[in-house]
Motif scaffolding. Structure first.
Motif, mmCIF file in Angstrom:
data_model
loop_
_atom_site.group_PDB
_atom_site.id
_atom_site.type_symbol
_atom_site.label_atom_id
_atom_site.label_comp_id
_atom_site.label_asym_id
_atom_site.label_seq_id
_atom_site.Cartn_x
_atom_site.Cartn_y
_atom_site.Cartn_z
ATOM 1 N N LYS A 117 41.476 49.504 46.448
ATOM 2 C CA LYS A 117 40.237 49.542 46.992
ATOM 3 C C LYS A 117 39.271 48.030 46.707
ATOM 4 O O LYS A 117 38.539 47.906 47.174
ATOM 5 N N ASN A 118 39.903 47.611 45.809
ATOM 6 C CA ASN A 118 39.269 46.397 45.372
ATOM 7 C C ASN A 118 39.926 44.970 45.927
ATOM 8 O O ASN A 118 39.672 43.901 45.340
ATOM 9 N N LYS A 173 42.957 44.141 45.659
ATOM 10 C CA LYS A 173 43.920 43.557 44.846
ATOM 11 C C LYS A 173 45.222 44.049 45.361
ATOM 12 O O LYS A 173 45.563 45.121 45.501
ATOM 13 N N ASN A 220 32.418 37.944 37.694
ATOM 14 C CA ASN A 220 32.200 38.534 38.995
ATOM 15 C C ASN A 220 32.810 37.334 40.067
ATOM 16 O O ASN A 220 33.235 37.618 40.970
ATOM 17 N N ASN A 264 36.393 37.434 39.789
ATOM 18 C CA ASN A 264 36.861 38.378 40.600
ATOM 19 C C ASN A 264 37.102 38.290 42.012
ATOM 20 O O ASN A 264 37.871 38.559 42.776
ATOM 21 N N GLU A 265 35.926 37.741 42.737
ATOM 22 C CA GLU A 265 35.930 37.105 44.178
ATOM 23 C C GLU A 265 36.925 36.260 44.433
ATOM 24 O O GLU A 265 37.689 36.458 45.341
ATOM 25 N N LYS A 293 40.361 37.848 44.007
ATOM 26 C CA LYS A 293 40.481 39.045 45.279
ATOM 27 C C LYS A 293 40.857 38.163 46.639
ATOM 28 O O LYS A 293 41.594 38.558 47.365
ATOM 29 N N ASN A 326 36.097 44.222 33.620
ATOM 30 C CA ASN A 326 36.018 44.970 34.789
ATOM 31 C C ASN A 326 35.685 46.603 34.575
ATOM 32 O O ASN A 326 35.409 47.346 35.538
#
Length: 598
Positions: free
Chosen positions: A21-22, A24, A465, A468-469, A472, A506
């Motif tokens: 869902k993220n 990944k 964050n 993470n982006e 991703k 996270n």
């Protein structure tokens, strides 16, 4: 979403990728028929198939999105799968990675007076003979050859057309002076080849040299020869099996035991096991069905497209379902006929069994000599997907926005790997944009240098964050931790073992006791990145101060120098700029001064 995607799967060969869902990346697989393979993961009601292993069933329950790439053949699909797993480290794939390229000793027999050299890749020439690979001791073997045989010792010797020092001390027969014929020289070459094939034959001469040095009280040089003898002895793998045939082949076995997976590779040359290497990786929840991918990885690494090939026969402990596909890949890579065989009886089977049993013993040794307690505690506390064994740590440095630089340091195998440290010049003036530039650059290089298990960022929530982006968008399976320095009187406090730095992950924010070993470890990594960034920044500042003073000496004002730096980004760019470009930024007088200096 996933249901609709499953309906549109093609019947072509290719590679499929599951995402959570993220966004990944969870898993990469290959297929002869994408539609049939992917649908086999699911029951009629869309739930995970009961035939799946617990690990893959859990992966399917987390998947919300699937992507695929079609290929023209199964061979292309296998190569693409192997590449994706190496680059991106999907959460549910396990791969034995060995980034080392092992050396070979080579000789070009088409030369008039050939020399032995070390190489790690295929060299141009139709009559080049390769020996190896040597997993250890290649340099020592080469040095021993040149000590024992009167060969051309240096590349430059033949060009000089005069008797060099090596001729004068009796270590060369001076083909440059015509004192030895090609035929006689080739006899020496073929005697040397015999000893490359069995390096133990080089030791008696080394022992003689060592004794002479010791008797003459040249103990330092004698100690070097002693170490050389030990290195050559270490290349010998003593296995009690006599093939009684002068054969060349590779044996590869993979074993899973005690939550680790180990791959062992034996290299057999002229009927004897001349070298052995192995790789070990944690293998939590791994099942037997993962084995084939591990074998594919080891074989493709062993016969990389740029490496020499000294044998085309590969024996494996298990039978590989896609052995023919792998053979075709290697055939195309090297224009040779490869065979991948699972021996059932005889000495090849016995060697495969020995490699398999060695893998068990190597895992036992690895567990006894490596303590993963801290890594497992960090993984569990911060909710990481990966056991953090390879870690990349990032920091940047600048002074009021000037000379901004970024730094990455690497922790692996329980120590800092300084060979993998990297730094870069940054264009942006604020910390956020500087970190964005640095992390984006690193993520784009995952295809050349595989993704690590963990990133540690010097910063807080915003940079967590941001990272993470970036991860991703790359699709890589990299965990991220940010560590924010404790503020005392609005200043960062770096006292080792005392600073109560905050850790952002996270799953939340952590304030650990300053005596907590996990916090101290992360602080140690952060501080090393900071040290590396600062040292590079100081070097750049010193260089820029010198260049700035040179411009000032030309009579250029400080304000004009700042304008030029802000516009061109570096002093080198200023020097390379045209007269009109400099004039546009400042004025004609400044442009003239710089042009006249150049």
């Amino acid at each position: 979403m996933l249901t609709d995607e499953l309906k549109s799967l093609p019947n072509n060969p290719g590679v499929y990728q599951y995402f959570d869902k993220n966004s990944k990346l969870l898993y990469v697989g290959k297929a002869k028929n994408l539609k049939n393979r992917v649908k086999s993961y699911f029951s009629a009601d869309g739930s995970p198939s009961p035939r799946l292993s617990p690990r893959i069933s859990k992966m399917i329950s987390e998947a919300v999105h699937i992507e695929w790439l079609t290929t023209s053949s199964e061979q292309d699909a296998l190569i693409l799968e192997n590449s994706f797993i190496k680059q991106l480290h999907p959460k549910y794939n396990i791969l034995l990675r060995d980034d080392k390229t092992y050396p070979y000793i080579c000789v070009d027999l088409s030369d008039d007076f050939p020399r032995f050299e070390i190489t790690r890749k295929v060299l141009k020439g139709s009559n080049i003979k390769y020996f190896g690979p040597f997993f250890r001791g290649a340099n020592e073997i080469l040095e021993a050859l040149y000590l024992e045989f009167k060969l051309v010792q240096k590349k430059s010797c033949l060009k000089e057309k005069k008797g060099c020092l090596f001729y004068q001390i009796g270590r060369c027969n001076a083909p440059c002076l015509g004192l030895i014929s090609k035929e006689e020289y080739n006899k020496i070459i073929y005697e040397a080849i015999k000893k490359i094939k069995n390096p133990q034959l080089l030791i008696p001469n080394l022992e003689k040299i060592m004794l002479n040095l010791a008797q003459n009280e040249n103990f330092e040089e004698a100690a070097k020869i002693r170490d050389q003898i030990k290195a050559i002895n270490d290349t010998a793998i003593k296995i009690q099996i006599d093939l009684a045939k002068l054969e060349d082949f590779e044996v590869i076995s993979v074993n899973i035991s005690s939550s680790f997976v180990c791959g062992v590779r034996f290299s057999i040359r002229d009927g004897r096991v001349c070298a052995s290497t192995h790789t070990i990786k944690p293998a939590k929840d791994m099942v037997e069905s993962d084995l084939e991918t591990l074998y594919y990885s080891m074989i493709l690494d062993a016969f990389d497209i740029n490496q020499p090939v000294s044998t085309t026969k590969i024996y494996t402990y298990v039978e590989l379902k896609d052995a023919k596909i792998l053979e075709n890949i290697l055939n195309s890579r090297h224009a040779k006929k490869f065979q991948i065989i699972n021996p059932k009886i005889g000495e090849k089977k016995e060697l495969a069994n020995i490699a398999y049993q060695n893998a068990i013993e190597l895992i036992k040794k690895h567990i006894k000599t490596n303590d993963y307690t801290l890594a497992r505690e960090i993984q569990e506390m911060f909710g990481l997907n990966n056991l953090p064994l390879t870690i990349e740590i990032f920091d940047n440095s600048h002074l009021f926005g000037s000379n901004p630089v970024g730094a990455m340091v690497v922790w692996e195998n329980k120590e800092f790997n300084k060979a993998k440290y990297r730094h870069m010049h940054l264009q942006n003036i604020n910390d956020y944009d500087q970190m964005k530039q640095m992390l984006t650059h690193r993520a784009k290089s995952f295809d050349k240098s595989s993704a690590p298990d963990l990133w540690i960022i010097d910063g807080g929530d915003a940079l967590l964050n941001l990272a993470n982006e970036i991860i991703k968008s790359s699709g890589a399976n990299v965990d991220i931790i940010a560590i924010s320095k404790e503020k005392i009187d609005a200043k960062a406090h770096r006292a080792k073992g005392k600073a109560n730095d905050k850790i952002y992950t996270n799953i939340g924010k952590f304030s650990l006791n300053s005596n907590d070993i996990k916090l101290q470890f992360i602080q140690r990594l952060r501080d090393e990145a900071h040290r590396f960034a600062i040292s590079f920044h100081q070097k750049m500042r010193h260089k820029n101060d010198i260049q700035s003073s040179q411009l000032a000496n030309l009579g250029i004002s400080k304000g004009s120098i700042i304008k030029l730096i802000n516009y061109f980004g570096s002093f080198e760019n200023i020097q390379n700029a045209s007269f009109d470009e400099v004039k546009k930024v400042t004025n004609k007088s400044v442009a003239n001064k710089i042009a006249n200096k150049s």
